[in-house]
Design an enzyme around this catalytic site. Structure first.
Site: not given
Ligand code: NAD
Length: 272
Positions: A36, A92
């Site tokens: 990240y 990861h």
């Molecule tokens: P998420 O499912 O949390 O969705 C986030 C999206 O939804 C963003 O566009 C955000 O603006 C929107 N959002 C958030 N809260 C909202 C609400 N209350 N109402 C409307 N829209 C809303 O997906 P993400 O942020 O991509 O993933 C969450 C976290 O997971 C990442 O930040 C990261 O830390 C982790 N992650 C880990 C891996 C892995 O391989 N281990 C992969 C992807 C993400």
């Protein structure tokens, strides 16, 4: 810790600001990874807090999963975050091309030394966790995709049986839960948003959702999920939908749909 704050793809001042406001609102768990490239802004955002008040998950990229490169990764992670330890340190994505035994010896050693509190795996199936235990890895934590549009009930059950912490990434299916019919119906019933219904479903499965957002209003909304409960019937209905879903990465309708570099059905997860 019942809910965490996801930081991908936040970087620089946007990341510092978002993590800063999340902490002010009450989030106490931050999810990051070497990939990240946001350790420095996270360091800045947490600097006003006592270290033990905050839990940090970090993850090491597949190209650094050899004992030597792991040591280098952890050293850089600790240095950039300016901390003596990481709470949860995870692989990861599994790298099936590497002999994994020595990697687990190294991770166990980090834990014995107190450089990490817990070790774990991300993006795995039950097969991987079983194999890790066979190789004497002292796994505590698993981080996987989990949301009302996809979950792996076998892995969830296995984590519960083995008392593993389960962290749920993409808990809002990257925004797709907002336009889901079942969730909209439940949203009307419970007077909560689709996002809140989704997070609550994860929490009632005793998993830790990691929602991400730089929007303070959404950050607050995502924390406000502890004053209601989904009924057993409604949990079961979401379970049914989620168990029929596919991983978001594989779904063309959401604009991802690239063939995954990692075979989830792989039985023999790492070379013997
Ligand atoms: P998420 O499912 O949390 O969705 C986030 C999206 O939804 C963003 O566009 C955000 O603006 C929107 N959002 C958030 N809260 C909202 C609400 N209350 N109402 C409307 N829209 C809303 O997906 P993400 O942020 O991509 O993933 C969450 C976290 O997971 C990442 O930040 C990261 O830390 C982790 N992650 C880990 C891996 C892995 O391989 N281990 C992969 C992807 C993400």
């Amino acid at each position: 810790m019942l809910i965490g704050f996801g930081t991908y793809p936040l970087k620089g001042s946007q990341c510092e600001k978002a993590v800063g406001s999340a902490l002010k609102l009450g989030y106490r768990m931050i999810d990051t990874a070497t990939f990240y490239e946001n350790f420095l802004p996270i360091k800045a955002a947490i600097s006003g807090y006592k270290r033990h008040e905050i839990a940090i998950t970090s993850k090491v990229w597949p190209d650094s999963q050899t004992p030597e490169l792991l040591e280098e990764d952890l050293k850089n992670t600790l240095k950039q975050l300016d901390t003596a330890y990481i709470d949860d340190y995870l692989l990861h994505w599994p790298n099936s091309r590497l002999p994994i035994k020595d990697v687990f010896v190294t991770l166990n050693y980090f834990k014995e030394q107190g450089l990490v509190k817990r070790i774990g795996l991300s993006n795995v199936t039950v097969n991987h966790v079983r194999r890790a235990f066979e190789l004497n890895a002292k796994i505590d934590t698993v981080q996987i995709e989990m949301n009302p549009l996809f979950y792996d009930p076998n892995l969830l059950a296995y984590c519960h049986e083995n008392k593993l912490i389960l962290q749920a990434w993409w808990p809002l299916a990257h925004g797709s839960v907002m336009k889901n019919e079942l969730l909209s119906r439940l949203s009307n019933k419970y007077k909560k948003t689709n996002a809140q219904i989704s997070l609550r479903w994860i929490i009632q499965h005793s998993a830790i959702p990691l929602p991400g957002s730089s929007n303070e209003h959404h950050q607050k909304e995502n924390l406000n999920v502890f004053d209601f409960s989904l009924s057993e019937e409604d949990m079961a209905e979401i379970n049914h939908m989620a168990s029929r879903g596919t991983r978001l990465r594989m779904r063309e309708s959401d604009g991802f749909g690239f063939s995954d570099e990692f075979d989830y059905a792989y039985e023999d997860c790492w070379p013997r």
